[in-house]
Design an enzyme around this catalytic site. Sequence first.
Site, short mmCIF file in Angstrom:
data_model
loop_
_atom_site.label_atom_id
_atom_site.label_comp_id
_atom_site.label_asym_id
_atom_site.label_seq_id
_atom_site.Cartn_x
_atom_site.Cartn_y
_atom_site.Cartn_z
N GLY A 187 44.88 56.16 28.40
CA GLY A 187 43.63 56.62 29.02
C GLY A 187 42.42 55.75 28.76
N SER A 188 42.64 54.44 28.57
CA SER A 188 41.46 53.60 28.27
C SER A 188 40.55 53.47 29.49
CB SER A 188 41.90 52.23 27.76
OG SER A 188 42.57 51.50 28.74
N ASN A 189 41.09 53.51 30.69
CA ASN A 189 40.22 53.48 31.88
C ASN A 189 39.43 54.77 32.00
OD1 ASN A 189 40.44 51.00 33.67
ND2 ASN A 189 42.60 51.37 33.16
N MET B 213 51.05 57.80 36.08
CA MET B 213 52.30 57.12 36.44
C MET B 213 53.26 58.02 37.21
SD MET B 213 51.49 54.26 35.25
CE MET B 213 52.96 53.26 35.25
N LEU C 6 53.11 60.14 44.25
CA LEU C 6 52.63 61.41 44.79
C LEU C 6 53.16 61.63 46.20
CD1 LEU C 6 49.06 60.87 43.39
CD2 LEU C 6 50.70 62.60 42.57
N HIS D 138 44.83 49.48 40.30
CA HIS D 138 46.15 48.84 40.19
C HIS D 138 45.95 47.46 39.56
CE1 HIS D 138 50.34 48.12 41.17
NE2 HIS D 138 49.98 46.91 41.54
N THR E 191 46.45 56.31 49.56
CA THR E 191 47.09 56.82 50.78
C THR E 191 48.57 57.01 50.46
OG1 THR E 191 47.59 54.58 51.55
CG2 THR E 191 45.49 55.56 52.29
N LEU F 193 52.25 53.62 49.10
CA LEU F 193 52.02 53.30 47.68
C LEU F 193 51.33 51.94 47.49
CD1 LEU F 193 52.65 54.31 44.74
CD2 LEU F 193 54.67 52.86 44.85
N ASP F 194 50.22 51.94 46.74
CA ASP F 194 49.46 50.73 46.41
C ASP F 194 48.93 49.98 47.64
OD1 ASP F 194 49.95 51.21 43.70
OD2 ASP F 194 51.73 49.95 43.66
#
Length: 211
Positions: free
Chosen positions: A12-14, A90, A93, A109, A141, A144-145
């Site tokens: 959780g550093s971000n 991670m 979805l 990302h 969206t 993915l990515d």
Amino acid sequence: MRSIVILISGRGSNMEAIVRAAQTEQWPAKIAAVISNRVDAGGLSFAAARGIPTAVVSNKDYADRTQFDAALRREIDRFSPDLVVLAGFMRILTAPFVQHYAGRMLNIHPSLLPSFTGLATHLQALTMGVKVHGATVHFVTADLDHGPIVLQEVVPVTDDDTVRSLEEKVLALEHQMYPRAVRWFVEGRLVIEEGRVYQRAVTALDVDFSG
Ligand code: GRF
């Protein structure tokens, strides 16, 4: 006052960088909750120590992605967020989940998208021999990515770089750029048109300091 829910899976550093920036820069926003899919996510204790509500929705408790995403959505929506921030979350979805938060869910990302989607991005960058690498903040969206790009920043890749050194360089960049992008959203600057993100100028009158 905008409300932000941050999803994490690990250290959780971000998330920490965003929480600190929101507080020190006095954003017109509050971090309403930090939610993890892992009970052992290191970032939960940082959030709790700052008085931020935390919750765990463990994917292990649900039979499939659809059921997990439904439970996660219920938990997130208890906090009525204007923005959902994925910060090292991670999980892939489902499309209905992503659709529910369309235009109000951001991800970071660790590569210059559309290069190096998925995992092991720093190894991918070294293997391809690219000379610059970096990170991307984008709207999420179902693809993915691949969502509309808000912000990208680069670091040079040098001959002596390793996966570890690249990861450190890019993570330091992430901690600078993710809070900036989230702040832009909170200030109402971001507009998505035909898959591209534009920034509009805002005046003090546009920023909601109420509540
Ligand atoms: C970051 O590199 C992020 O870009 C990626 O996973 C890492 C999470 O780190 N999606 P942290 O949990 O924010 O420290």
